[in-house]
Structures are given as C-alpha cells and as structure tokens.
Motif scaffolding. Sequence first.
Motif, PDB file in Angstrom:
ATOM      1  N   PRO A 308       0.823  -1.214   0.000  1.00 43.95           N
ATOM      2  CA  PRO A 308       0.000   0.000   0.000  1.00 43.95           C
ATOM      3  C   PRO A 308       0.858   1.266   0.000  1.00 43.95           C
ATOM      4  O   PRO A 308       1.869   1.360   0.697  1.00 43.95           O
ATOM      5  CB  PRO A 308      -0.808  -0.118   1.303  1.00 43.95           C
ATOM      6  CG  PRO A 308      -0.908  -1.590   1.538  1.00 43.95           C
ATOM      7  CD  PRO A 308       0.403  -2.150   1.065  1.00 43.95           C
ATOM      8  N   GLY A 309       0.438   2.243  -0.787  1.00 43.94           N
ATOM      9  CA  GLY A 309       1.171   3.503  -0.904  1.00 43.94           C
ATOM     10  C   GLY A 309       2.121   3.528  -2.076  1.00 43.94           C
ATOM     11  O   GLY A 309       2.698   4.577  -2.375  1.00 43.94           O
ATOM     12  N   CYS A 381       4.331  13.917   2.138  1.00 47.09           N
ATOM     13  CA  CYS A 381       3.396  12.994   1.499  1.00 47.09           C
ATOM     14  C   CYS A 381       3.457  11.668   2.254  1.00 47.09           C
ATOM     15  O   CYS A 381       4.492  10.992   2.257  1.00 47.09           O
ATOM     16  CB  CYS A 381       3.747  12.801   0.026  1.00 47.09           C
ATOM     17  SG  CYS A 381       2.603  11.736  -0.876  1.00 47.09           S
ATOM     18  N   THR A 382       2.366  11.304   2.929  1.00 48.63           N
ATOM     19  CA  THR A 382       2.352  10.121   3.782  1.00 48.63           C
ATOM     20  C   THR A 382       1.206   9.196   3.383  1.00 48.63           C
ATOM     21  O   THR A 382       0.351   9.533   2.555  1.00 48.63           O
ATOM     22  CB  THR A 382       2.198  10.523   5.260  1.00 48.63           C
ATOM     23  OG1 THR A 382       0.959  11.230   5.420  1.00 48.63           O
ATOM     24  CG2 THR A 382       3.357  11.402   5.707  1.00 48.63           C
ATOM     25  N   LEU A 383       1.208   8.027   4.011  1.00 49.83           N
ATOM     26  CA  LEU A 383       0.174   7.025   3.771  1.00 49.83           C
ATOM     27  C   LEU A 383      -0.756   7.002   4.971  1.00 49.83           C
ATOM     28  O   LEU A 383      -0.313   6.824   6.112  1.00 49.83           O
ATOM     29  CB  LEU A 383       0.807   5.649   3.560  1.00 49.83           C
ATOM     30  CG  LEU A 383      -0.156   4.490   3.311  1.00 49.83           C
ATOM     31  CD1 LEU A 383      -0.909   4.694   1.994  1.00 49.83           C
ATOM     32  CD2 LEU A 383       0.603   3.169   3.299  1.00 49.83           C
ATOM     33  N   ALA A 384      -2.044   7.172   4.725  1.00 48.36           N
ATOM     34  CA  ALA A 384      -3.039   7.153   5.799  1.00 48.36           C
ATOM     35  C   ALA A 384      -4.270   6.419   5.291  1.00 48.36           C
ATOM     36  O   ALA A 384      -4.881   6.833   4.300  1.00 48.36           O
ATOM     37  CB  ALA A 384      -3.395   8.570   6.234  1.00 48.36           C
ATOM     38  N   GLY A 385      -4.617   5.320   5.962  1.00 48.39           N
ATOM     39  CA  GLY A 385      -5.781   4.553   5.557  1.00 48.39           C
ATOM     40  C   GLY A 385      -5.666   3.976   4.168  1.00 48.39           C
ATOM     41  O   GLY A 385      -6.670   3.849   3.458  1.00 48.39           O
ATOM     42  N   GLY A 386      -4.455   3.628   3.765  1.00 50.17           N
ATOM     43  CA  GLY A 386      -4.248   3.060   2.446  1.00 50.17           C
ATOM     44  C   GLY A 386      -4.214   4.079   1.327  1.00 50.17           C
ATOM     45  O   GLY A 386      -4.105   3.711   0.147  1.00 50.17           O
ATOM     46  N   ALA A 389      -1.528  10.968   1.054  1.00 48.17           N
ATOM     47  CA  ALA A 389      -2.027  12.343   1.187  1.00 48.17           C
ATOM     48  C   ALA A 389      -1.017  13.135   1.989  1.00 48.17           C
ATOM     49  O   ALA A 389      -0.174  12.577   2.708  1.00 48.17           O
ATOM     50  CB  ALA A 389      -3.399  12.370   1.870  1.00 48.17           C
ATOM     51  N   TRP A 390      -1.090  14.445   1.870  1.00 47.44           N
ATOM     52  CA  TRP A 390      -0.195  15.315   2.633  1.00 47.44           C
ATOM     53  C   TRP A 390      -0.597  15.268   4.104  1.00 47.44           C
ATOM     54  O   TRP A 390      -1.784  15.294   4.440  1.00 47.44           O
ATOM     55  CB  TRP A 390      -0.265  16.749   2.114  1.00 47.44           C
ATOM     56  CG  TRP A 390       0.141  16.878   0.687  1.00 47.44           C
ATOM     57  CD1 TRP A 390      -0.654  17.126  -0.386  1.00 47.44           C
ATOM     58  CD2 TRP A 390       1.474  16.759   0.164  1.00 47.44           C
ATOM     59  NE1 TRP A 390       0.076  17.162  -1.541  1.00 47.44           N
ATOM     60  CE2 TRP A 390       1.400  16.947  -1.240  1.00 47.44           C
ATOM     61  CE3 TRP A 390       2.711  16.511   0.742  1.00 47.44           C
ATOM     62  CZ2 TRP A 390       2.515  16.891  -2.057  1.00 47.44           C
ATOM     63  CZ3 TRP A 390       3.835  16.457  -0.085  1.00 47.44           C
ATOM     64  CH2 TRP A 390       3.732  16.647  -1.453  1.00 47.44           C
ATOM     65  N   ASP A 391       0.410  15.206   4.966  1.00 48.69           N
ATOM     66  CA  ASP A 391       0.104  15.188   6.393  1.00 48.69           C
ATOM     67  C   ASP A 391      -0.343  16.556   6.898  1.00 48.69           C
ATOM     68  O   ASP A 391      -0.737  16.700   8.060  1.00 48.69           O
ATOM     69  CB  ASP A 391       1.320  14.709   7.189  1.00 48.69           C
ATOM     70  CG  ASP A 391       2.507  15.658   7.080  1.00 48.69           C
ATOM     71  OD1 ASP A 391       2.498  16.530   6.189  1.00 48.69           O
ATOM     72  OD2 ASP A 391       3.452  15.526   7.887  1.00 48.69           O
TER      73      ASP A 391
END
Length: 651
Positions: A308-309, A381-386, A389-391
């Motif tokens: 993921p990501g 740029c991060t991974l959140a909930g699969g 998105a930008w933190d």
Amino acid sequence: MLEFSLTSVARRFLVFFALLSGIQGDCGAPPKLINAIPKVDIHGKSFPPGTTVIYKCLDNFYNIHAKSDVVTCLAESKWTNIEEFCERSCLDPPRVQFANMREEDKQSYYTAGTTVTYICRNTHSIIPGIDSVITCLDNYTWTAVPVFCKGKSCGDPGSPPNGKAIILTDLLYLARVNFTCDDGYTLIGSPSTRCLRKGDGVKWQNKPPVCERIIASTMTATFSSGQTKTDVISIGPTVKLSGDATTHIPATTALITPTAFASGQTEKDDKSLGDCNRPERIPHAELRSGELKDTYPVGTTLTYRCIPGYELIRGIIPRITCTGTSTWSPEAPEFCQGKRCAPPDLENGRVTTSTDYRLGAEITFTCDFGFRLIGRNSARCTLAGGVVAWDYQGPLCQRIPCFPPPEIDNGSSDYDGSRDYDYGQVATYTCQPSFTLIGSKNLVCTTKDGKNGEWDKPAPECKVVSCRRPEIANGNVLSPFQASYPYDHSLTLNCNEGYTLTGSNIIKCGADSQWKPSVPTCLFGTTITTTTTTTTTTTSSEGETPSGPATVPTVSPTESREETTKHEIGTTLSPVSDVPKDDSGSVNYIAISVGAVVGVLVLIAIVVIALKYRARHNEKGKINTSGPTKPYDVVPQNPDIALEEKSTQNV
C-alpha cells in the motif's frame, strides 16, 4: 311550598359554585419565551392555581446568569412574571486529533469572546510559533483550529549489520520502518518496526533484526581413475559417484572435471550448484501469494505486487526467476515506486522546494510578497488509511495587515472601523472646512520584514495656513492681487528697471504661513562706499532722538559734477549696501537727486537776490554822500542766515 324552597337553595348553591369556579379558574397556556420551552408537553393540559411550569433552554442556549426558569399559576388566574433567561452560546469546542482541551477551559456554555486552549498529547509536541487557541465569535461559531501539534520523533531506528532500514514516511509518531538484509544474508527477527507511545513519550516497537550469513551445503564426489575430465554429470546438493556408476538427481547440468575432484576429494559448493536460496526482500513489494521459503528449485518464478502507498513502475513485470546458476534474475529488482500526492494548492503562495510529490516527499510553502504565512511551512506525502495524502493540508497565506491609520486633529481618514487595511491598500485623509492638509493625503500599507504591515509615511496635518501678499520695495508681484494665499501657492516676483533681485524670484506659501524661501530684495545697481566723520542727530521711528555718527559721502573722481554739487551743499547719501531690505523707508535715489537740484536752485536764487540788494544800496550811497552811511556785511554762502545791520546812526 317546601319543594320550592329546596329548589331555590339548590339554585343559589349552583350560582355560588359557579362564581367560585370563576375566581379559581385555570391560568391558560404558560408564557412563551423566545429561547426556551417548557420541559414537559403542555398541549391540552389545564393549569389550576398553584401549578408550576419549568422551562429549558433551546439547543446552544444556556441559563448563563442563573435567572428564574419557573412560572406559577396564581389565585387570580395569572402566571408569575418570567424574563428571558437563556443566552446564545457556541457549541462545545471541536475535538482535535492528538490534542486535548485544557481542563480549566471546559464549561457548560461558551459566550462570544470565550477562548479555549488546546494541549498536545504525550505523543505530540506543539509547533513553535503556532497559537493553540480558538475563540467563540460574535456569530457563535469557533475560529478555525490551526494545526499546532506535530508527532514526537522516535529518533534513529537503527539498522542491522549487513542490512539497512527503509523509512517509509518519517520518524515521528506512528511512522513505520522496514528492514532488509544485504545479498548473502538472511533476516532473523521482525522485518519492520513502528513508532508508538511509550510512557510519556514515543519509542520504536521493535529493535532492528539480525542479518546472518547464508552457509552453503557440502557436496562429495568420487571419481574412478578411468574417467575423463570432459565427463558431464547431473548433480544435486549432494552427489556420490563410484566407478562408472552415476546417480542422477534432477537438478541443473554442471560440468565436473577430474582435476576438480580427485578420487576421494571433497569440496563445498558455491551457489552455482543446486537450488536458489530465499530471495532478498524487494523494496516496497511483497509476494502476490504465500510466504517466502528458504530454497527454490531452478526455474521457479515468483510474482510480486506493490505494498500500500506504492504503485508498479510502468513497463516493469514484477517477477523473478531462479536460474541455472542458482541466482535470481533480475538480481536487484525494483518494481514499485511511491504513489503521488495531489499537487498542493496554496492560494496567494507557492511550493518552493521539491517537485517530486511521491510518497515520502517533503515540500516547503512560501507566501507571495505582501502575504504572511499562518501555520506550518512544510508538509510530507504520507500514507493514511491506504491512501497517500499530505500530512498537512497547507498553511494560510494572509494578506499582511496594517493597524488602522493614525487619527489627526481637524481631519480624518476614510477608516470607518468596519474594515482592515491590508498590504497595498491606501488610506486617504481629508481636512475639515477652512483647514489645509499638510503632507501626503494618501498613506500606503507596506511591509519591511514580510510579516508586519506599516504605513509608508507619517500621517498628514490639518492646519489653518494663510500667507499675506508680500511687499517688495522697487519690485512687483506678477499675479492678480489677493490679500492672502493658501498653502503651497506660488508667486513670481521681479524688480523695477535698474534694480537687481537678490534671492529667489519664486516663493511658496509654507505650512507656517510664511513665504518659502523668504521674500527677495531689489537692490540698486550702483554701490557707494561711506566713512564715518561727524556726529549728527536723527529721529527714530519710535520718536526717540538718539545721537550717533553721521555719514559724509566720499565722492570718487568718476562722479559727475552734479553729484559733487550735492555733496558740497550737505546732502547725505546712505550707502547702497546699507539700504534696509523690504522697508518703506528705503532710500530712493531719484527723490534725493531731485531734492539736491531743487536745493541748488534755491541757493542760487538767494545769492542772486542778495547781490542785487547790495548793488542797490551801493548806488543809493553814491547819490546821497552828505548823509550818514549805513554799511552792511553780507554773509554769503549761508542762505539760512539773514543780513545783519552792523551799526545804526541817524543823521
């Protein structure tokens, strides 16, 4: 008769109870309030005297001042008085991720102007320069909650010897790190770790694993003396050969020579013989199905997919194959790359660093000139909930504000209290009637440090300015006559013929009601030098009679005979350099010259009359010789002294 009496009494009792019921009737529906309603349903109910009704505030309204919320039905069928007791309030402050509201700020209601402060949780720390306070506005909504907390860092996760750590996002709270080993080593331990809460801080969940070296298996072969060095055999991990007999194990085909293995000799294999070992971990990818094994036979193909990501690199087939040399092909594959975050959109600003918006990328925000940045200046740029998105969704680029323009006496600006002045906007000043604006009427909101606004110049003044029409001796003002002139009005001056202007020929009315520069003077072209020789008496303008040196002109040889005559008869001329400037008593040389001529003519007339008078008396003396004579002395050259008789005799 008795029946009639009972009927009459019954009727009277009925009338009495009717009257009593009228006195003790219901109160009717309780009073209606704007911001409150009865706690219970009152529809269709009666309210006899003594009944009480309790009210409750509507949503977002509260009994802030602890006023009465109860009405009672009185005996006269009226409700007790009640006033509005509920006031508007903001809703409960919004919940903030990774932060809690300060305990002392918690209330049951929040009036306009109430402020609430948030405190970051143990896993986070406050961002320097960001205020963690929100305010209940006049419209009973809260101001926007800024992003003021950032996750605490777990620090360096470490990396195993003969391996490396792969940082997926960052090193802050909830970050994840994967571990891989170098070629020829296998990973013992957890292949990943996360930054989690530990006590009052954060700590990595797992320690780095261990990467152990892979040891090859031992193979023994025995050759007969009659075997040639070009014999080809098929071998597996362990092969035993005796004489001409050969044991075949399905494996790769290898060339074994007698010189390599003498009769009874043993040697270790070197991965070029037999199956493939467990493949190295491929960055950002995982097996499409199943788990990795320790060994794989030649010809095995493994298929991967991105974690993921991450997404598959275009044109790449995500699989590896075990070759006849006991190695995987391709050797160091990279199948996946981070997905891209959406391009950031910052109104009145821009991204100044990083053009790669893929997972893990960090960008920096900068506001346009004239705007200041409110919030964080960077995002990752991060991974959140699969989903990548930008933190941080980006700061606010606020137009730099200026304080309201300064107030001035006898005038005002166009500031009405209902708006603010931002960078580039103009405040305009005007004066009250009969006052003149001194300075610039427009002030522009500017900035020097890029954060705070300031006015580009001082505020003007409103003053009464009036310059009187100037007077210049022997000169003229070249403009229509006016008794006075307003501020900054210009006049042009010149001198009469024969005079030279000293100073500026253009003057302006200044803010102090004086001409700038000062009014010039007109000086006559001839210069006369003087010396002090005698004392004379003059009368001052105040009527005093001071004594002082008088000036007697010294005439140069170039002067005309007429000028010499003027000096001989006592005319006193002031030197040109001593002519008072701008004075009504200035020396007028034309008048002096005319006066000198008149004086000479008068003197000549007196002398002529005196000579004629003497000649007439001499003639009388010659005719009358017998009589007594009356001689006279004539005092010439003094017209102010009359002839005196020397002696008087009568014959």
